[in-house]
Design an enzyme around this catalytic site. Structure first.
Site, PDB file in Angstrom:
ATOM      1  N   GLY A  92       0.812  -1.223   0.000  1.00 15.72           N
ATOM      2  CA  GLY A  92       0.000   0.000   0.000  1.00 15.72           C
ATOM      3  C   GLY A  92       0.845   1.274   0.000  1.00 15.72           C
ATOM      4  N   SER A 150      -3.761   6.848  14.024  1.00 14.48           N
ATOM      5  CA  SER A 150      -4.146   8.061  13.294  1.00 14.48           C
ATOM      6  C   SER A 150      -4.473   9.183  14.264  1.00 14.48           C
ATOM      7  CB  SER A 150      -5.381   7.719  12.458  1.00 14.48           C
ATOM      8  OG  SER A 150      -6.006   8.881  12.023  1.00 14.48           O
ATOM      9  N   THR A 165      -6.920  10.786  14.083  1.00 17.98           N
ATOM     10  CA  THR A 165      -8.368  10.725  14.275  1.00 17.98           C
ATOM     11  C   THR A 165      -8.739  10.256  15.694  1.00 17.98           C
ATOM     12  OG1 THR A 165     -10.382  10.062  13.119  1.00 17.98           O
ATOM     13  CG2 THR A 165      -8.744   8.368  13.400  1.00 17.98           C
ATOM     14  N   TYR A 167     -14.177   3.844  11.150  1.00 15.28           N
ATOM     15  CA  TYR A 167     -12.737   3.716  10.863  1.00 15.28           C
ATOM     16  C   TYR A 167     -11.919   4.235  12.043  1.00 15.28           C
ATOM     17  CZ  TYR A 167      -8.136   5.176   9.296  1.00 15.28           C
ATOM     18  OH  TYR A 167      -6.781   5.384   9.229  1.00 15.28           O
ATOM     19  N   LYS A 199      -9.241   2.348  15.045  1.00 15.31           N
ATOM     20  CA  LYS A 199      -7.888   2.732  15.470  1.00 15.31           C
ATOM     21  C   LYS A 199      -7.832   2.865  16.996  1.00 15.31           C
ATOM     22  CE  LYS A 199      -5.984   2.875  11.445  1.00 15.31           C
ATOM     23  NZ  LYS A 199      -5.057   1.820  11.058  1.00 15.31           N
ATOM     24  N   ARG A 235      -5.056  21.345   8.347  1.00 15.88           N
ATOM     25  CA  ARG A 235      -4.500  20.032   8.672  1.00 15.88           C
ATOM     26  C   ARG A 235      -2.981  20.082   8.669  1.00 15.88           C
ATOM     27  NH1 ARG A 235      -9.052  19.781   9.490  1.00 15.88           N
ATOM     28  NH2 ARG A 235     -10.613  18.218   8.936  1.00 15.88           N
ATOM     29  N   GLY A 292     -18.631  15.291   9.868  1.00 13.81           N
ATOM     30  CA  GLY A 292     -17.554  14.655  10.635  1.00 13.81           C
ATOM     31  C   GLY A 292     -16.239  15.424  10.604  1.00 13.81           C
TER      32      GLY A 292
HETATM   33  P1  NAD Z   1      -3.370   1.558   1.783  1.00 13.53           P
HETATM   34  O1  NAD Z   1      -4.792   1.128   1.598  1.00 13.53           O
HETATM   35  O2  NAD Z   1      -2.652   2.134   0.628  1.00 13.53           O
HETATM   36  O3  NAD Z   1      -2.490   0.328   2.359  1.00 13.53           O
HETATM   37  C1  NAD Z   1      -3.046  -0.654   3.209  1.00 13.53           C
HETATM   38  C2  NAD Z   1      -2.651  -2.014   2.632  1.00 13.53           C
HETATM   39  O4  NAD Z   1      -3.178  -3.037   3.484  1.00 13.53           O
HETATM   40  C3  NAD Z   1      -3.199  -2.257   1.226  1.00 13.53           C
HETATM   41  O5  NAD Z   1      -2.141  -2.673   0.383  1.00 13.53           O
HETATM   42  C4  NAD Z   1      -4.227  -3.368   1.421  1.00 13.53           C
HETATM   43  O6  NAD Z   1      -4.318  -4.213   0.286  1.00 13.53           O
HETATM   44  C5  NAD Z   1      -3.695  -4.079   2.655  1.00 13.53           C
HETATM   45  N1  NAD Z   1      -4.718  -4.782   3.437  1.00 13.53           N
HETATM   46  C6  NAD Z   1      -5.918  -4.331   3.869  1.00 13.53           C
HETATM   47  N2  NAD Z   1      -6.554  -5.281   4.573  1.00 13.53           N
HETATM   48  C7  NAD Z   1      -5.736  -6.364   4.609  1.00 13.53           C
HETATM   49  C8  NAD Z   1      -5.825  -7.656   5.183  1.00 13.53           C
HETATM   50  N3  NAD Z   1      -6.918  -8.043   5.853  1.00 13.53           N
HETATM   51  N4  NAD Z   1      -4.796  -8.516   5.025  1.00 13.53           N
HETATM   52  C9  NAD Z   1      -3.681  -8.143   4.328  1.00 13.53           C
HETATM   53  N5  NAD Z   1      -3.539  -6.946   3.747  1.00 13.53           N
HETATM   54  C10 NAD Z   1      -4.554  -6.055   3.904  1.00 13.53           C
HETATM   55  O7  NAD Z   1      -3.355   2.584   3.026  1.00 13.53           O
HETATM   56  P2  NAD Z   1      -2.191   3.518   3.575  1.00 13.53           P
HETATM   57  O8  NAD Z   1      -2.579   4.920   3.305  1.00 13.53           O
HETATM   58  O9  NAD Z   1      -0.877   3.019   3.132  1.00 13.53           O
HETATM   59  O10 NAD Z   1      -2.376   3.285   5.137  1.00 13.53           O
HETATM   60  C11 NAD Z   1      -1.619   2.318   5.852  1.00 13.53           C
HETATM   61  C12 NAD Z   1      -2.087   2.304   7.290  1.00 13.53           C
HETATM   62  O11 NAD Z   1      -1.959   3.622   7.843  1.00 13.53           O
HETATM   63  C13 NAD Z   1      -3.559   1.913   7.452  1.00 13.53           C
HETATM   64  O12 NAD Z   1      -3.685   1.127   8.622  1.00 13.53           O
HETATM   65  C14 NAD Z   1      -4.249   3.250   7.633  1.00 13.53           C
HETATM   66  O13 NAD Z   1      -5.435   3.143   8.362  1.00 13.53           O
HETATM   67  C15 NAD Z   1      -3.180   4.038   8.410  1.00 13.53           C
HETATM   68  N6  NAD Z   1      -3.332   5.490   8.266  1.00 13.53           N
HETATM   69  C16 NAD Z   1      -3.364   6.051   7.020  1.00 13.53           C
HETATM   70  C17 NAD Z   1      -3.545   7.431   6.893  1.00 13.53           C
HETATM   71  C18 NAD Z   1      -3.625   8.077   5.536  1.00 13.53           C
HETATM   72  O14 NAD Z   1      -4.107   9.214   5.438  1.00 13.53           O
HETATM   73  N7  NAD Z   1      -3.148   7.432   4.465  1.00 13.53           N
HETATM   74  C19 NAD Z   1      -3.675   8.243   8.036  1.00 13.53           C
HETATM   75  C20 NAD Z   1      -3.612   7.637   9.294  1.00 13.53           C
HETATM   76  C21 NAD Z   1      -3.433   6.245   9.400  1.00 13.53           C
HETATM   77  N1  UFG Z   2     -11.219  18.471   1.694  1.00 12.01           N
HETATM   78  C1  UFG Z   2     -11.885  19.242   0.767  1.00 12.01           C
HETATM   79  N2  UFG Z   2     -12.253  18.665  -0.407  1.00 12.01           N
HETATM   80  C2  UFG Z   2     -11.994  17.359  -0.704  1.00 12.01           C
HETATM   81  C3  UFG Z   2     -11.304  16.575   0.256  1.00 12.01           C
HETATM   82  C4  UFG Z   2     -10.938  17.158   1.449  1.00 12.01           C
HETATM   83  O1  UFG Z   2     -12.145  20.429   0.995  1.00 12.01           O
HETATM   84  O2  UFG Z   2     -12.379  16.884  -1.788  1.00 12.01           O
HETATM   85  C5  UFG Z   2     -10.777  19.096   2.968  1.00 12.01           C
HETATM   86  C6  UFG Z   2     -11.392  18.471   4.191  1.00 12.01           C
HETATM   87  O3  UFG Z   2     -12.627  19.065   4.501  1.00 12.01           O
HETATM   88  C7  UFG Z   2     -10.301  18.739   5.247  1.00 12.01           C
HETATM   89  C8  UFG Z   2      -8.998  18.669   4.436  1.00 12.01           C
HETATM   90  O4  UFG Z   2      -9.388  18.881   3.075  1.00 12.01           O
HETATM   91  O5  UFG Z   2     -10.438  20.043   5.753  1.00 12.01           O
HETATM   92  C9  UFG Z   2      -8.290  17.320   4.547  1.00 12.01           C
HETATM   93  O6  UFG Z   2      -9.213  16.283   4.239  1.00 12.01           O
HETATM   94  P1  UFG Z   2      -8.748  14.767   3.975  1.00 12.01           P
HETATM   95  O7  UFG Z   2      -9.967  13.994   3.604  1.00 12.01           O
HETATM   96  O8  UFG Z   2      -7.606  14.751   3.014  1.00 12.01           O
HETATM   97  O9  UFG Z   2      -8.145  14.319   5.363  1.00 12.01           O
HETATM   98  P2  UFG Z   2      -8.811  14.262   6.817  1.00 12.01           P
HETATM   99  O10 UFG Z   2      -8.071  15.215   7.691  1.00 12.01           O
HETATM  100  O11 UFG Z   2     -10.267  14.382   6.756  1.00 12.01           O
HETATM  101  O12 UFG Z   2      -8.501  12.754   7.241  1.00 12.01           O
HETATM  102  C10 UFG Z   2      -7.245  12.120   7.003  1.00 12.01           C
HETATM  103  C11 UFG Z   2      -7.458  10.629   6.708  1.00 12.01           C
HETATM  104  C12 UFG Z   2      -7.972   9.931   7.940  1.00 12.01           C
HETATM  105  C13 UFG Z   2      -7.062  10.196   9.099  1.00 12.01           C
HETATM  106  C14 UFG Z   2      -6.884  11.690   9.296  1.00 12.01           C
HETATM  107  C15 UFG Z   2      -5.900  11.993  10.394  1.00 12.01           C
HETATM  108  O13 UFG Z   2      -8.407  10.459   5.666  1.00 12.01           O
HETATM  109  O14 UFG Z   2      -7.964   8.544   7.695  1.00 12.01           O
HETATM  110  O15 UFG Z   2      -6.402  12.280   8.099  1.00 12.01           O
HETATM  111  O16 UFG Z   2      -4.760  11.233  10.213  1.00 12.01           O
HETATM  112  F1  UFG Z   2      -7.610   9.663  10.207  1.00 12.01           F
END
Ligand code: NAD
Ligand code: UFG
Length: 336
Positions: free
Chosen positions: A10, A124, A126, A149, A153, A231, A294
Site C-alpha cells: 500500500g 491516526s 483521528t 474507521y 484505530k 491540517r 464529521g
Molecule cells: P493503503 O490502503 O494504501 O495500504 C493498506 C494495505 O493493506 C493495502 O495494500 C491493502 O491491500 C492491505 N490490506 C488491507 N486489509 C488487509 C488484510 N486483511 N490482510 C492483508 N492486507 C490487507 O493505506 P495507507 O494509506 O498506506 O495506510 C496504511 C495504514 O496507515 C492503514 O492502517 C491506515 O489506516 C493508516 N493510516 C493512514 C492514513 C492516511 O491518510 N493514508 C492516516 C492515518 C493512518
Molecule cells: N477536503 C476538501 N475537499 C476534498 C477533500 C478534502 O475540501 O475533496 C478538505 C477536508 O474538509 C479537510 C482537508 O481537506 O479540511 C483534509 O481532508 P482529507 O480527507 O484529506 O483528510 P482528513 O483530515 O479528513 O482525514 C485524514 C485521513 C484519515 C485520518 C486523518 C488523520 O483520511 O484517515 O487524516 O490522520 F484519520
C-alpha cells in the site's frame, strides 16, 4: 532477523519498505492486495535496488500467518494492513471492525504463538476526536471518534495496551499519523486510490491532470485564517523514515510508546491549493461547497515527543509535498 511489513504493497507501506531495504533491513512484505496492486512490489524493487520475500496473505488468516512466522526469523512487525476509507466505514462498519480489529487480534495471536513480541502500529490523529485543541499531544485523552474507521484505530490502541499490560515482554510502538501526502522522488510509487478520491491531495492532482473537473472545498466558514479546514500534512517519505526510528525503538527493549508523526504546521485547504499551483504550474479549479459531515476545523500535531525520544523530525515542507504528489500523478495518470 527480518521485519514483517503487513500492508506493505500500500501507499505508506511501500514507501516504508523502500527505506527499510535501503537501510539494510531484511524485509518481508505481506498483503492481500485489497487496496493495492502487485506492480507496487516491482516498483519497490526497482527503487530500492534490493529484494524481499512476499506473501499474498490476509491478516485474518491465522494458518497463513503461522506459516509466515514458521518460515522466517521475524524480529518485529510493522503493521499497516487495514481498511482506511472514512466514508466507506460508515456504510460498512462490520467489515471495518472485522478486518481492522479482528485482523489485528489474529496477527497478535500469531506473533505471540511465534514468540515475536515487537510491533509498530499505524494509528491516526483521528483518535484525538474533536474535543482536544491543536497542537495535539500524545498525553491528551483519546476518544470521541466520529466514524467506525477512527473507532477501529482507537480500539486497536486499546487492544495493544491491554496486551502490553498482560505481558510486559511486548514492545508496542503506536504511531499517530497526521495527513500523509507526497510521493517518492522517483515518481514510481505514490497514492493510488480506487475510484473518486476521498482525500484532498489525490483529488487536487486528479483535477490538475484533467480526470476531475474541479475540487469541492468542504466549507469556508470554519474559525481558521481563511475559513477552510486546517491540517498537518506530512510527506510520506518523512513518515516512512519515522517508521525506521520506531522499529529501532521497538527492538531496543520492551514498553508501550505512542508518538505523533506530523510536522507541527497547519495548512488550510486553500493554502494547499495555492502551494500545489505554485509547485506544479497547473491551475486547480475549485468550488466552495458545504462542510463535510464529521470534519473538524483544525487538526495539527505537537511532534516534539517523537523528536525527543526517537530523534525523528519531518524534513520536507509543503512545496516538496506538492511537487512530489504532482510528479507521481503526472508520470502515472492512471495510477499503477
Ligand atoms: P493503503 O490502503 O494504501 O495500504 C493498506 C494495505 O493493506 C493495502 O495494500 C491493502 O491491500 C492491505 N490490506 C488491507 N486489509 C488487509 C488484510 N486483511 N490482510 C492483508 N492486507 C490487507 O493505506 P495507507 O494509506 O498506506 O495506510 C496504511 C495504514 O496507515 C492503514 O492502517 C491506515 O489506516 C493508516 N493510516 C493512514 C492514513 C492516511 O491518510 N493514508 C492516516 C492515518 C493512518
Ligand atoms: N477536503 C476538501 N475537499 C476534498 C477533500 C478534502 O475540501 O475533496 C478538505 C477536508 O474538509 C479537510 C482537508 O481537506 O479540511 C483534509 O481532508 P482529507 O480527507 O484529506 O483528510 P482528513 O483530515 O479528513 O482525514 C485524514 C485521513 C484519515 C485520518 C486523518 C488523520 O483520511 O484517515 O487524516 O490522520 F484519520
Amino acid at each position: 532477523m527480518a521485519i514483517l511489513v503487513t500492508g506493505g504493497a500500500g501507499y505508506i507501506g511501500s514507501h516504508t519498505s523502500i527505506e527499510l531495504i535501503q537501510s539494510g533491513y531484511d524485509v518481508i512484505i505481506l498483503d492481500n492486495f485489497y487496496n493495492s496492486k502487485p506492480e507496487a512490489l516491482n516498483r519497490i524493487k526497482k527503487i530500492s535496488g534490493g529484494d524481499f520475500k512476499f506473501y499474498e496473505c490476509d491478516i485474518r488468516d491465522k494458518a497463513g500467518l503461522d506459516k509466515v512466522f514458521a518460515e522466517n526469523d521475524i524480529e518485529a512487525v510493522i503493521h499497516f494492513a487495514g481498511l482506511k476509507a472514512v466514508g466507506e466505514s460508515c456504510r460498512k462498519p462490520l467489515e471495518y471492525y472485522e478486518n481492522n480489529i479482528g485482523g489485528t487480534v489474529t496477527l497478535c495471536e500469531a506473533m505471540r504463538d511465534a514468540g515475536c513480541k515487537k510491533i509498530v502500529f499505524s494509528s491516526s490523529a483521528t483518535v484525538y476526536g474533536s474535543n482536544n485543541p491543536s497542537p495535539l499531544r500524545e498525553d491528551m485523552p483519546a476518544g470521541g471518534t466520529t466514524n467506525p474507521y477512527g473507532t477501529t484505530k482507537l480500539y486497536i490502541e486499546t487492544v495493544l495496551s491491554d496486551l502490553y499490560a498482560s505481558d510486559n515482554e511486548w514492545s508496542v510502538v503506536i504511531l499517530r499519523y497526521f495527513n500523509p501526502i507526497g510521493a517518492h522522488k522517483s515518481g514510481l510509487i505514490g497514492e493510488d486510490p480506487n475510484g473518486i478520491p476521498n482525500n484532498l491531495m489525490p483529488y487536487i492532482t486528479q483535477v490538475a491532470i484533467g480526470k476531475l473537473d474541479h475540487l469541492n472545498v468542504f466549507g469556508d466558514d470554519y474559525p481558521t485564517h481563511d475559513g477552510t479546514g486546517v491540517r498537518d500534512y506530512i510527506h510520506v517519505v518523512d513518515l516512512a523514515q519515522g517508521h525506521l526510528c520506531a522499529v529501532k525503538k521497538a527492538c531496543a527493549g520492551s514498553g508501550l510508546n505512542i508518538y505523533n508523526l506530523g510536522t507541527g504546521n497547519g495548512y488550510s485547504v486553500l493554502d494547499v491549493v495555492k502551494a500545489f499551483e505554485k509547485a506544479s504550474g497547473q491551475q486547480v479549479k475549485y468550488v466552495i461547497g458545504p462542510r463535510r459531515d464529521g470534519d473538524i476545523a483544525t487538526c495539527y500535531s505537537d511532534p516534539s515527543k517523537a523528536k525527543a525520544e526517537l530523534g525523528w523530525e519531518a524534513m520536507y515542507g509543503i512545496e516538496e509535498m506538492c511537487a512530489d504528489s504532482w510528479n507521481w500523478q503526472k508520470n502515472n495518470p492512471q495510477g499503477l
